[in-house]
Design an enzyme around this catalytic site. Structure first.
Site, PDB file in Angstrom:
ATOM      1  N   ARG A   1       0.561  -1.379  -0.190  1.00 24.23           N
ATOM      2  CA  ARG A   1      -0.092  -0.073   0.325  1.00 24.23           C
ATOM      3  C   ARG A   1       1.032   1.315  -0.309  1.00 24.23           C
ATOM      4  NH1 ARG A   1      -3.483  -2.938  -1.418  1.00 24.23           N
ATOM      5  NH2 ARG A   1      -5.315  -3.782  -0.699  1.00 24.23           N
TER       6      ARG A   1
ATOM      7  N   HIS B   1      -1.126   0.187 -10.301  1.00 26.66           N
ATOM      8  CA  HIS B   1      -2.153  -1.249  -8.717  1.00 26.66           C
ATOM      9  C   HIS B   1      -2.672  -2.594  -9.524  1.00 26.66           C
ATOM     10  CE1 HIS B   1      -3.659  -1.369  -4.583  1.00 26.66           C
ATOM     11  NE2 HIS B   1      -3.470  -2.139  -5.355  1.00 26.66           N
TER      12      HIS B   1
ATOM     13  N   GLU C   1      -3.281   7.124  -4.214  1.00 26.29           N
ATOM     14  CA  GLU C   1      -4.136   6.437  -5.660  1.00 26.29           C
ATOM     15  C   GLU C   1      -5.141   7.340  -6.351  1.00 26.29           C
ATOM     16  OE1 GLU C   1      -2.012   2.658  -4.505  1.00 26.29           O
ATOM     17  OE2 GLU C   1      -3.649   2.084  -6.251  1.00 26.29           O
TER      18      GLU C   1
HETATM   19  C1  DGY Z   1      -5.623  -6.424  -2.708  1.00 22.97           C
HETATM   20  O1  DGY Z   1      -6.638  -7.571  -2.874  1.00 22.97           O
HETATM   21  O2  DGY Z   1      -5.326  -5.302  -2.092  1.00 22.97           O
HETATM   22  C2  DGY Z   1      -4.602  -6.080  -3.711  1.00 22.97           C
HETATM   23  O3  DGY Z   1      -4.031  -4.686  -3.346  1.00 22.97           O
HETATM   24  C3  DGY Z   1      -5.209  -5.287  -5.360  1.00 22.97           C
HETATM   25  O4  DGY Z   1      -6.058  -6.522  -5.953  1.00 22.97           O
END
Ligand code: DGY
Length: 332
Positions: free
Chosen positions: A238, A285, A267
């Site tokens: 993240r 992402h 983001e």
């Molecule tokens: C998640 O699932 O948390 C990823 O960051 C995106 O698929």
């Protein structure tokens, strides 16, 4: 009963819901992301929602929902959901753990290799018609075999990346995690170390922890200064775990050799300075974006919904474990 799906997802989940089409009506939004106002409107009479990461499922959104019983996110991460509020309101939160492990680990490795071997730069060079003759000094990067990989977070994804690095590239593995993982340590010859030790000894540092109050901003100026000048930083977890302003300074001033980012502090906004830097590789992402992972995520999100609405039990992939014993009496 109504299930709101906020974005287009693979068909697998829709097929699971279709089995119950006499009882479940699907409000399937396939366009651009819903605004908060649209989301509040759409969730009003929804019994379940399958949101995606950019949907901010906060207290306000939950307050707009009259009959919501489950938030079955199409993701493993759930930092876009106010889980405490959901628990307080008796709303289940389900996620899709496990199935995107390999996808994210593979992407982390792809980013590391792209960065080190300068593939995006080389690609831009070729497309710009600059390849006129072979140059012995062109796009030189480090060898990865035998180097040290430092993993911040050693859960499923971190361990999977460690496997690729250990068995594919004979890399030494260091990890930092609040929890010890003795089995993975012996399988991968991995060593649990303090964060400072990891930063100071790794050629690649890769972030694989959840975003929490503790991990937010955990890689800032001090931490970046502890990294080796020829090392790389990878983030597929993240964005807010890394302080981007500090990272930009680190990249400009050569505290580290480069960074590869799949996630960003704000983001989908990407800081213009990051875009200008050649020692940065960026992706939008997409670490979990394999067909295999995304199809499974779709199915798991739908199964979470079916568990609650049809089977009248907590979702099988339950996040707010405080609700594990809840009996679902109010579902008609
Ligand atoms: C998640 O699932 O948390 C990823 O960051 C995106 O698929």
């Amino acid at each position: 009963m109504k299930v709101l799906i906020t974005r287009e997802i693979p068909q697998a989940g829709l097929k699971v819901l279709e089995i119950y089409k006499d009882r479940i009506e699907v409000d399937y939004r396939q366009g651009p992301p819903l605004s908060q106002t649209e989301l509040k409107h759409a969730i009003k009479d929804a019994d379940a929602i399958i949101p995606v990461i950019p949907d901010d499922i906060n207290a306000d959104v939950m307050a707009a929902a009259d009959v919501l019983k489950i938030i079955a996110t199409y993701s493993v991460g759930y930092d876009h959901i106010d889980v405490a509020k959901a628990t307080e309101k008796g709303i289940f939160v389900g996620n899709t753990p496990g199935n995107l492990t390999e996808a994210v680990a593979e992407h982390a490795m792809a980013l590391a290799l792209s960065l080190g071997r300068r593939i995006p730069e080389a690609d831009r060079y070729c497309r710009a018609g600059k390849y006129k003759y072979w140059d012995p000094m062109l796009f030189i990067g480090p060898k990865f075999t035998g180097k040290t990989l430092g993993l911040i977070g050693f859960g499923r994804i971190g361990q999977n990346f460690a496997k690729l690095a250990r068995f594919g590239f004979n890399m030494r593995i260091l990890y930092n995690d609040p929890i010890s993982h003795p089995e993975a340590e012996s399988l991968l010859d991995a060593e649990k170390v303090e964060l400072d030790v990891l930063l100071g000894n790794s050629d690649i540092v890769s972030v694989h922890c959840n975003l929490t109050d503790e991990s937010c901003g955990m890689i800032g100026e001090q931490e970046l200064k502890k990294m080796k000048p020829l090392s790389y930083l990878i983030n597929t977890a993240r964005g807010p775990i890394i302080n981007e302003e500090a990272l930009i300074t680190a990249l400009k001033e050569g505290w580290i050799a480069g960074a590869a980012l799949d996630v960003f502090e704000d983001e989908p906004k990407i800081k213009p300075e990051l875009i200008k830097l050649d020692n940065v590789v960026l992706s939008p992402h997409i670490a979990s974006a394999t067909w295999e992972a995304r199809i499974q995520m779709s199915r798991m999100a739908a199964e979470n919904v079916v568990d609650v609405l049809i089977n009248k039990k907590p979702p099988r992939y339950l996040v707010n474990k405080d609700l594990a014993q809840s009996t679902i009496t109010s579902i008609s």
